[in-house]
Structure formats: structure tokens, C-alpha cells
Scaffold this active site. Structure first.
Site, PDB file in Angstrom:
ATOM      1  CB  CYS A 264      22.822  34.213  39.214  1.00  0.00           C
ATOM      2  SG  CYS A 264      23.049  35.990  39.362  1.00  0.00           S
TER       3      CYS A 264
ATOM      4  CD  GLU B 188      25.074  35.095  35.405  1.00  0.00           C
ATOM      5  OE1 GLU B 188      23.920  35.089  35.922  1.00  0.00           O
ATOM      6  OE2 GLU B 188      26.108  35.154  36.072  1.00  0.00           O
TER       7      GLU B 188
END
Length: 456
Positions: free
Chosen positions: A261, A227
Site C-alpha cells: 500500500c 489501513e
């Protein structure tokens, strides 16, 4: 040396030596033994342990949240919410893991056929500082239910968060050695990945680090879940509720001081409503309070490190020099601590720094478009593909547009968020694999086909 440096004051409040090679070797040996025993436990035993972890996290919320705020600067109310979300995720998997992990019958004829989900083993978890508890729990809760163990290599600037995870798991009576937080220098990670006792790797971090870890794990033929970075679009079409979108945009960009993110970073707005959007957005940004993250009314804390603030400021300067209009902020806050003023950049062009690069901090870039087709094309004009938000009053059109947006998740008329019930992850340079949901709990399993014919 691992240090707790308070980013709000720039004071070093604790220091820790790296774990010795002997400590690392013992942790690997213990994890292998503990995981093999753990895999043999009934599922209800494993889920009961995960439920206890959630109870401990909830009970120790104030203590853990204070450490999160101390080490990386998250406003205390958000840190407490992070602990609560982690505790809830433990409860969710404790109650629902059986639905995802029970054997699945496939054929009903003379043979008996089913799919089984067996654990892979000990997983190396390389975790970031921005959500120092949540990022680990969202991997660990499902992975433990599935029968895996874990070695945690946490970010260097949150050593006390890493160590309190050890403490919380021990208090929850998770078998000794099954989960171990190690203070390891980055140059020693490759040897861990290559160690035969490590079965797989999960990483949340930058794209650059993800490429390095992927190459190391690939050479060792080990499963990875990555990720990585994101430059999430927040699309506002002409038929959207502009006021609602603009108010939501403040939270979408500035939660966790913009250090996420999945924060929306590029606000792609139809030019017919852009002036109104920017006005309401800037009104909301003006209400944000920059200050001591331990104070409950603070909404913007310091950035986690000075070098991150410096790089963010360079991105802002380059974007303004290229012709963007600075509507708010644009400067480091004077005084101690790594504070940066909440910043809004308008009339950002697609080739400017704030549009092309990931801006990991409290900076929003507004890009104006002439049509829906241009908005979708611009949303996809990035190397990243983590999340996307789409704001429109035409839900029938939205269902068509979400299939055209290149992202691991698309949220319509809402904020992009992670949820234990839904798979989470990205495409393109934002990584691969999924956490959470059914897909996440099965990522670190051997999806085993079993076919049993009639006895001879």
C-alpha cells in the site's frame, strides 16, 4: 477450502478446511475469558510476554520466512527482513509500552485528576497477504501490551502463515485463547463483527473491503482502524539530488514486487530533470532480477495471484493505449508462475489508468510537471492519502510543502516506511485511525478521564 498455492510455480502444496462453527464459537468464548484475565495482569507481565513473542519470531526466522515466500512469493531476503522487523517491534513495545500506557496526571490542585488507558477487549484483526506476519504484529504487539486479545482472520491464500502465528504465540507462552488465528470464509466475517464478544475491528486491505467492514462495524457501533489502498506520490523537484532520488525510487516502487500500500506508485517529476531521472531510474530497474523467490539474488518474485497480475496488465495496456510511453517491461513473464516484468511508464497523464487507479504490482508511472505548485496539486489529485515522498535540496521549502501534501505520512529525501516509533495510517480513501507509535497503542483503549475530589 483454504489453499497454499505457490505463486512461483502455480502448484497447490497444502489445503485446509475452514474452521467449523463450533471451533469459531469456542475461540470467541476462550478469547473473552482470556482477555478479561489478561487485562487484570500488571503491565510488566504483558510486556514480558510480548518480548517473548519477539524472541520466538527471531529464533524461527528461517522457518517463518520460508512460509511467507512459499505462500505469497516475497523474495526470501525480504521475507526474512519482515520477520526481523516484526521481532524488533515486539521488543520496542515491550520496552516502551509503559511510556504510552501509564496514567497521565492532568491537574494538580485539591482534586486528583488523570487519564487512564483501559483495554477495549477482543479485537477482530482482518489481515492481508502482502505482509502476512508484519501486518498482524504491528497491530498485535501494542494491542497485547494494552491488555487486549485478538481473533485473527487472515487472507485466504496464506493459511500456513496464519497457523504459524498461533504456534509462535503458544511457544511464547501467551495465555491460551488470548490470540486465535481462524480460517474463516469472507461471508462469515459479518457475524464475527456483530458478535458482542468482539469489541473492535482492525483491517488492512483494499478500500472496497474497508468500506464494507466499516459499514458492518458502524452498524454494530464498534471502533475501527482501517489501513486501505494507496497511490503514493514520489515528488522530485528540480533542485533535488536526481541520481539519489532515482536510485531510491527503484526500491520505493519494486520492494515486495510492488505489492504494498505504501509503495510509491506515481513518480511526479519536474520536467527540467525528468529525462535524467527516468534514465537513472530505468538503469536501476534493468538490474532487478526476476526469478525464484527462494534464491537470495532474486529481487522480483511472482505476484501473489494470477488475477492480480491480469488486472495489473490491463492497467498497463489501458495506460499505453491512452498515450503513455513504455520504457521497460509491460508484459507478463512467459512460463509458470505469476511473474510480471518490472515496468516503467513515462509521460503518463493525470487521467490515465496508472495515475488514477492503485497499481498493486511492479509498475511505475512517471508524470512530468512544470512547477512545484503543479507537483503538489497533482500529488493531492487522488482519492487516496496514505504516504508521500518529497525530494528536494531546499529543506526550508520542504517544511512548508509537507503541510500542503494530503497524506498520513510525508518523507523528505527518503522512502516512505512504517516504523514502530511513528504513527502510521492514512486519510481520504486510504482509511482512518493509526497503528504504531503512541497513537497506535492507544487506538484500542478506552481513554478514560478520572477525577477524584476530596473525601467527604
Amino acid at each position: 477450502m483454504f489453499r497454499t498455492l505457490n505463486p512461483a510455480t502455480e502448484e497447490v502444496v497444502a489445503s485446509f478446511n475452514p474452521d467449523t462453527p463450533e471451533r469459531v464459537e469456542q475461540a470467541l468464548a476462550d478469547a473473552q475469558v482470556a482477555q478479561r484475565a489478561w487485562a487484570g495482569q500488571p503491565l510488566n507481565v504483558r510486556t514480558a510476554a510480548v518480548a517473548r513473542i519477539g524472541e520466538v519470531l527471531q529464533r524461527r526466522k528461517a522457518e517463518i520466512a520460508a512460509l511467507i515466500t512459499l505462500e505469497m512469493g516475497k523474495p526470501i531476503a525480504e521475507a526474512e527482513a519482515e520477520v526481523e522487523k516484526s521481532a524488533w517491534t515486539c521488543r520496542y513495545y515491550a520496552e516502551n509500552a509503559h511510556r504510552y500506557l501509564n496514567d497521565e496526571a492532568v491537574l494538580s490542585n485539591a482534586s486528583e485528576s488523570y487519564v487512564a488507558y483501559d483495554p477495549l477487549g477482543v479485537v477482530l484483526a482482518i489481515m492481508p497477504w502482502n505482509y502476512p506476519l508484519w501486518q498482524f504484529i504491528r497491530f498485535a504487539a501494542p494491542a497485547l501490551c494494552a491488555g487486549n486479545g485478538a481473533i485473527l482472520k487472515h487472507a485466504a491464500n496464506v493459511p500456513q502463515c496464519a497457523l504459524i502465528i498461533n504456534s509462535a504465540f503458544a511457544e511464547a507462552e501467551v495465555p491460551q485463547g488470548l490470540i486465535a488465528s481462524l480460517l474463516i470464509e469472507p461471508e462469515n466475517v459479518a457475524a464475527l463483527i456483530d458478535d458482542p464478544r468482539i469489541a473492535a475491528v482492525t483491517l488492512t486491505g483494499s478500500t472496497a473491503v474497508g468500506k464494507l467492514v466499516a459499514s458492518q462495524a458502524g452498524r454494530a457501533m464498534k471502533k475501527q482502524v482501517l489501513e486501505l489502498g494507496g497511490s503514493d506520490p514520489f515528488i522530485v523537484l528540480a533542485d533535488a539530488d536526481v541520481e539519489a532520488a532515482a536510485k531510491a525510487a527503484v526500491k520505493a516502487r519494486f520492494s515486495n514486487t510492488g505489492q504494498s500500500c505504501i509503495s510509491s506508485k506515481r513518480f511526479i517529476v519536474d520536467e527540467k530533470v525528468a529525462d535524467r531521472f527516468v534514465a537513472v531510474f530505468c538503469e536501476g530497474v534493468a538490474k532487478l532480477k526476476v526469478g525464484d523467490p527462494m534464491q537470495r539474488d532474486t529481487t522480483i518474485g511472482p505476484m501473489a495471484r494470477g488475477n492480480l497480475r491480469d488486472e495489473l496488465h490491463r492497467q498497463v495496456e489501458r495506460t499505453v493505449e491512452a498515450g503513455a510511453v513504455l520504457k521497460a517491461g509491460g508484459q507478463p513473464v512467459p512460463g509458470p508462475g505469476y511473474f510480471y516484468a518490472p515496468t516503467v511508464l513515462d509521460h503518463v497523464a493525470p487521467d490515465m489508468a496508472a495515475a488514477v487507479e492503485e497499481t498493486f504490482g511492479p509498475v511505475a508511472a512517471v508524470l512530468r510537471v512544470a512547477s512545484t505548485d503543479e507537483a503538489v496539486a497533482l500529488a493531492n489529485a487522488t482519492e487516496f492519502g496514505l504516504g508521500a515522498a518529497l525530494w528536494t535540496g531546499n529543506l526550508q521549502q520542504a517544511k512548508s510543502l509537507v503541510r500542503k501534501i494530503e497524506a498520513g505520512a510525508v518523507f523528505v529525501n527518503g522512502l516512505v516506511a512504517s516504523d514502530a516509533r511513528l504513527p502510521f495510517g492514512g486519510i481520504k480513501q486510504s482509511g482512518y485511525g493509526r497503528e504504531l507509535g503512541a497513537a497506535g497503542i492507544r487506538e484500542f483503549t478506552n481513554v478514560k478521564t478520572v477525577w477524584i475530589g476530596p473525601a467527604a
